[in-house]
Design a protein around this motif. Structure first.
Motif, PDB file in Angstrom:
ATOM      1  N   TYR A  37       0.890  -1.197   0.080  1.00  0.00           N
ATOM      2  CA  TYR A  37       0.129  -0.101   0.217  1.00  0.00           C
ATOM      3  C   TYR A  37       0.807   1.256  -0.221  1.00  0.00           C
ATOM      4  O   TYR A  37       0.497   2.238  -0.525  1.00  0.00           O
TER       5      TYR A  37
ATOM      6  N   VAL B 272      -7.218  11.177  -1.745  1.00  0.00           N
ATOM      7  CA  VAL B 272      -7.964  10.336  -0.661  1.00  0.00           C
ATOM      8  C   VAL B 272      -7.225   8.918  -0.734  1.00  0.00           C
ATOM      9  O   VAL B 272      -7.108   8.312   0.160  1.00  0.00           O
ATOM     10  N   LYS B 273      -7.215   8.546  -1.815  1.00  0.00           N
ATOM     11  CA  LYS B 273      -6.601   7.058  -2.302  1.00  0.00           C
ATOM     12  C   LYS B 273      -5.061   7.219  -1.739  1.00  0.00           C
ATOM     13  O   LYS B 273      -4.679   6.028  -0.951  1.00  0.00           O
TER      14      LYS B 273
ATOM     15  N   GLU C 257      -5.510   6.679   2.148  1.00  0.00           N
ATOM     16  CA  GLU C 257      -6.001   5.493   2.512  1.00  0.00           C
ATOM     17  C   GLU C 257      -5.123   4.321   2.585  1.00  0.00           C
ATOM     18  O   GLU C 257      -4.952   3.546   3.379  1.00  0.00           O
ATOM     19  N   CYS C 258      -4.094   4.493   1.344  1.00  0.00           N
ATOM     20  CA  CYS C 258      -3.008   3.535   1.367  1.00  0.00           C
ATOM     21  C   CYS C 258      -2.013   3.772   2.423  1.00  0.00           C
ATOM     22  O   CYS C 258      -1.599   2.752   2.899  1.00  0.00           O
TER      23      CYS C 258
ATOM     24  N   GLU D 170      -3.277   2.160   5.721  1.00  0.00           N
ATOM     25  CA  GLU D 170      -3.092   0.653   5.460  1.00  0.00           C
ATOM     26  C   GLU D 170      -1.959   0.227   6.371  1.00  0.00           C
ATOM     27  O   GLU D 170      -1.674  -0.900   6.818  1.00  0.00           O
TER      28      GLU D 170
ATOM     29  N   ALA E 286      -0.312   9.986   5.683  1.00  0.00           N
ATOM     30  CA  ALA E 286      -1.576   9.990   5.476  1.00  0.00           C
ATOM     31  C   ALA E 286      -2.160  11.367   5.711  1.00  0.00           C
ATOM     32  O   ALA E 286      -3.016  11.835   5.030  1.00  0.00           O
TER      33      ALA E 286
ATOM     34  N   ARG F 161     -16.093   9.680   1.585  1.00  0.00           N
ATOM     35  CA  ARG F 161     -14.754   9.053   1.680  1.00  0.00           C
ATOM     36  C   ARG F 161     -13.974   9.784   2.074  1.00  0.00           C
ATOM     37  O   ARG F 161     -12.978   9.429   3.019  1.00  0.00           O
ATOM     38  N   TYR F 162     -13.786  11.111   1.591  1.00  0.00           N
ATOM     39  CA  TYR F 162     -12.607  12.348   2.371  1.00  0.00           C
ATOM     40  C   TYR F 162     -13.047  12.337   3.556  1.00  0.00           C
ATOM     41  O   TYR F 162     -12.092  12.283   4.197  1.00  0.00           O
TER      42      TYR F 162
ATOM     43  N   THR G 218     -11.978   9.302   5.601  1.00  0.00           N
ATOM     44  CA  THR G 218     -10.429   9.462   5.660  1.00  0.00           C
ATOM     45  C   THR G 218      -9.788  10.352   6.740  1.00  0.00           C
ATOM     46  O   THR G 218      -8.965  10.238   7.426  1.00  0.00           O
TER      47      THR G 218
ATOM     48  N   ARG H   1     -10.318   9.372  10.338  1.00  0.00           N
ATOM     49  CA  ARG H   1      -9.472   8.010  10.681  1.00  0.00           C
ATOM     50  C   ARG H   1      -7.949   8.718  10.674  1.00  0.00           C
ATOM     51  O   ARG H   1      -7.319   8.136  11.506  1.00  0.00           O
TER      52      ARG H   1
END
Length: 301
Positions: free
Chosen positions: A13, A45-46, A49-50, A53, A60, A86-87, A90, A93
């Motif tokens: 990731y 965002v991707k 997210e990666c 992980e 992040a 999603r944003y 994230t 998180r």
């Protein structure tokens, strides 16, 4: 695509995030590197997210911050609600992973109240559970109390009892919001539900949860006593007298506790907060004193 290969085949990731991070993106129409604001937000965002992980929270945070700079300028946001949610998820998180529990609690609770069919009701309840976790772990203070009030008054809170990872949260939230003393044994199941970063040992030798409970109980004690010896305070908090004094001193300095410490006698004295009635009585007394002074002045003249 190399990104998909890194994620699906190698499960690398962080490597996938760095591949996306190396992409050139411009918002100039006609440029070969042109990306819409929504596309740019999706990429950032991707990346975030990666990195999450792989528990690379600093990276992040940088990625989700970049997403935040473009998400507000997405044209026709109603058509991009899944991306925007999603944003937001994230971002919450990332705040949680970076132990910014107060802000994370507010973000999670905001998400849990999303009036949309995009997020399943069970996922919304899960967000409420995360909001309660972060609120419990957040530093003591007025902002924490406000967020706790919002979460505690949420009509869905009792439903957390049916979710194994949140089954003790509702009870603890209510006790904390009403300034009741929390015993160590009451926190055992709660502690088992925490993620690794939420169990971290802090510089003072306490875990995040232990510090949160001690600070909460300190405020609870201040509602019951006008003063208390450090030895007795330590017994209530489940720590030694020296640790109790240190925690109290830190809370007094940061403004989350009103009081003073008498180190000679080993005594913690709490400042009595004026009630509305006491404030009214003081105002009336002040007015009467001033009226008498004016009356005496007129009489002399």
């Amino acid at each position: 695509m190399l990104f998909d290969y890194k994620v699906n085949k190698e499960e690398d990731y962080a490597g996938a995030a760095r591949i996306l991070g190396g992409m050139r993106m411009e918002d100039v129409v006609g440029s070969p590197y042109y990306k819409t604001r929504a596309d740019m937000c999706d990429v950032y965002v991707k990346i975030a997210e990666c990195f999450l992980e792989e528990d690379e929270t600093v990276e992040a945070d940088g990625a989700v911050t970049k997403a935040g700079t473009v998400v507000e300028s997405i044209s026709k946001p109603e058509e991009h609600m899944p991306l925007i949610l999603r944003y937001k998820s994230t971002y919450a998180r990332v705040l949680d992973a970076n132990r910014k529990f107060l802000q994370a609690a507010a973000r999670y609770h905001d998400l849990s109240q999303s009036a949309t069919d995009i997020i399943d009701a069970d996922d919304l309840l899960n967000m409420l559970g995360r909001a309660s976790t972060c609120a419990i772990l957040a530093p003591s203070g007025n902002q924490r109390q406000r967020i706790m009030g919002a979460v505690t008054k949420d009509p869905r809170l009792p439903q957390l009892d049916s979710i194994p990872s949140f089954e003790t949260h509702a009870t603890i939230m209510r006790k904390m919001y009403t300034n009741q003393i929390i015993r160590k044994e009451e926190m055992v199941k709660f502690e088992q539900s925490l993620a690794p970063h939420q169990k971290a040992l802090m510089g003072d030798g306490l875990t995040i949860m232990e510090r949160a409970v001690i600070e909460h109980n300190m405020v609870g004690v201040s509602k019951l006593y006008m003063s208390i010896y450090m030895t007795d305070l330590g017994k209530i908090l489940g720590v030694g007298a020296h640790k109790a004094e240190k925690v109290a001193a830190n809370m007094i300095m940061d403004g989350s506790l009103n009081g003073s410490i008498d180190q000679v006698d080993g005594l913690l004295q709490f400042a009595v907060e004026d009630t509305p009635q006491a404030i009214w009585d003081k105002s009336i007394t002040s007015f009467c004193v001033e009226l008498n002074r004016v009356t005496e002045t007129i009489a002399v003249e």
